[in-house]
Design a protein around this motif. Sequence first.
Motif, mmCIF file in Angstrom:
data_model
loop_
_atom_site.group_PDB
_atom_site.id
_atom_site.type_symbol
_atom_site.label_atom_id
_atom_site.label_comp_id
_atom_site.label_asym_id
_atom_site.label_seq_id
_atom_site.Cartn_x
_atom_site.Cartn_y
_atom_site.Cartn_z
ATOM 1 N N LEU A 125 33.750 117.056 21.403
ATOM 2 C CA LEU A 125 32.560 116.601 22.099
ATOM 3 C C LEU A 125 32.371 115.111 21.868
ATOM 4 C CD1 LEU A 125 30.329 118.007 23.822
ATOM 5 C CD2 LEU A 125 28.839 117.697 21.830
ATOM 6 N N CYS A 126 32.390 114.344 22.950
ATOM 7 C CA CYS A 126 32.154 112.909 22.897
ATOM 8 C C CYS A 126 30.674 112.622 23.144
ATOM 9 C CB CYS A 126 32.982 112.191 23.963
ATOM 10 S SG CYS A 126 34.764 112.266 23.708
ATOM 11 N N HIS A 127 30.166 111.558 22.559
ATOM 12 C CA HIS A 127 28.787 111.150 22.795
ATOM 13 C C HIS A 127 28.638 110.593 24.200
ATOM 14 C CE1 HIS A 127 25.198 108.593 22.652
ATOM 15 N NE2 HIS A 127 24.820 109.237 21.549
ATOM 16 N N ASN A 128 29.547 109.722 24.605
ATOM 17 C CA ASN A 128 29.648 109.149 25.956
ATOM 18 C C ASN A 128 28.623 108.064 26.275
ATOM 19 O OD1 ASN A 128 31.875 110.672 26.756
ATOM 20 N ND2 ASN A 128 30.597 112.387 27.425
ATOM 21 N N ASP A 129 27.695 107.769 25.376
ATOM 22 C CA ASP A 129 26.687 106.753 25.687
ATOM 23 C C ASP A 129 26.311 105.979 24.424
ATOM 24 O OD1 ASP A 129 24.994 105.325 27.355
ATOM 25 O OD2 ASP A 129 23.338 106.754 27.172
ATOM 26 N N ASP A 149 22.315 113.167 25.164
ATOM 27 C CA ASP A 149 22.093 113.829 26.457
ATOM 28 C C ASP A 149 23.342 113.893 27.329
ATOM 29 O OD1 ASP A 149 19.521 114.109 25.666
ATOM 30 O OD2 ASP A 149 18.613 113.057 27.361
ATOM 31 N N TRP A 150 24.210 112.871 27.232
ATOM 32 C CA TRP A 150 25.390 112.820 28.099
ATOM 33 C C TRP A 150 26.653 113.302 27.397
ATOM 34 C CZ3 TRP A 150 23.701 112.663 32.712
ATOM 35 C CH2 TRP A 150 22.576 111.895 33.047
ATOM 36 N N ASP A 159 35.486 107.915 24.270
ATOM 37 C CA ASP A 159 34.239 107.535 23.601
ATOM 38 C C ASP A 159 34.311 106.097 23.110
ATOM 39 O OD1 ASP A 159 31.785 108.761 23.333
ATOM 40 O OD2 ASP A 159 32.255 109.782 21.455
ATOM 41 N N ILE A 160 35.461 105.695 22.592
ATOM 42 C CA ILE A 160 35.635 104.324 22.113
ATOM 43 C C ILE A 160 35.548 103.344 23.280
ATOM 44 C CG2 ILE A 160 37.211 102.721 20.956
ATOM 45 C CD1 ILE A 160 38.436 105.288 19.622
ATOM 46 N N ALA A 161 36.182 103.691 24.407
ATOM 47 C CA ALA A 161 36.149 102.827 25.583
ATOM 48 C C ALA A 161 34.728 102.672 26.117
ATOM 49 C CB ALA A 161 37.069 103.393 26.667
ATOM 50 N N MET A 162 33.984 103.774 26.148
ATOM 51 C CA MET A 162 32.601 103.708 26.620
ATOM 52 C C MET A 162 31.773 102.827 25.692
ATOM 53 S SD MET A 162 32.139 105.417 29.472
ATOM 54 C CE MET A 162 30.610 106.326 29.697
ATOM 55 N N ALA A 163 31.967 102.964 24.390
ATOM 56 C CA ALA A 163 31.242 102.123 23.438
ATOM 57 C C ALA A 163 31.625 100.656 23.618
ATOM 58 C CB ALA A 163 31.529 102.579 22.017
#
Length: 266
Positions: A125-129, A149-150, A159-163
């Motif tokens: 499960l990634c946080h994504n935000d 939430d996302w 997840d690293i890329a989104m961060a």
Amino acid sequence: MTAEDEALTGGMTNTGAVFRRGAVVERPAPRNARTLHAHLLALKEHGFDAAPTPVCLTSDGREQLGFIPGDVALPPFPDWAMTSSALESVGSLLRRLHTAGTAVTVDTRAGWPPDLADPEGGTMLCHNDVCPENVVFRDGRAAALIDFDWAAPGRALWDIAMAARYWVPMLDPASAAALHPRGLDAAARLRVLADGYGLSASDRAKLPGVVEQATKVCRAFVARRVAEGDPVHLRALAERGGWERWDRAQSWLVDHRRTFTAALLD
């Protein structure tokens, strides 16, 4: 809202609907709140104590979570949140989340939101935000993550890329200057984030391309919200340069792909 409630600001999804009452934060519950709460408790059992502790779900569709004390950076982002040491600590915190997450089985039937999810999927499960508004700091270092939430299954690299999009930030200088301090060296900061996480050489080579992929997913997310007439995203799009800003940022990422890869691997 009562006289004792404190409105908490930050983020775009639940603007004006998040309140603190003493040691408890009350906010709109995501549709899969029961499964998400169970996952957060399982993360805690596996050593990740840097996320809100679920308290309960209310009868009117809200959730209560333990309040996490500390500082949260709000836009325009202050200098203290954009230091190299702060960035390194974000990478380290994300690594802690993922290390614990690999030990927790994700319920794939939970209806995780697809909006910001890794299009290639995954078993963790990634946080994504992981944006500045969703990281709690203490003494200048990232101490906890909030607002899951996302969250959705995906790759750790996603997840690293989104961060990276938010924290480096992975934006052309003109776009970055709208919310971030001027003069940030994107290539050097991407390396700091990767070092803080302890990213492998093979994933470092892939990261710039995944950032480009994540940017396209985020643009599609904004486009859906704008098409639905969401006032928060309509206002943000207008204030931050419209679609021209997205086009410029995407072109800049492609043009600087080799620079980012070299900074990550040298």
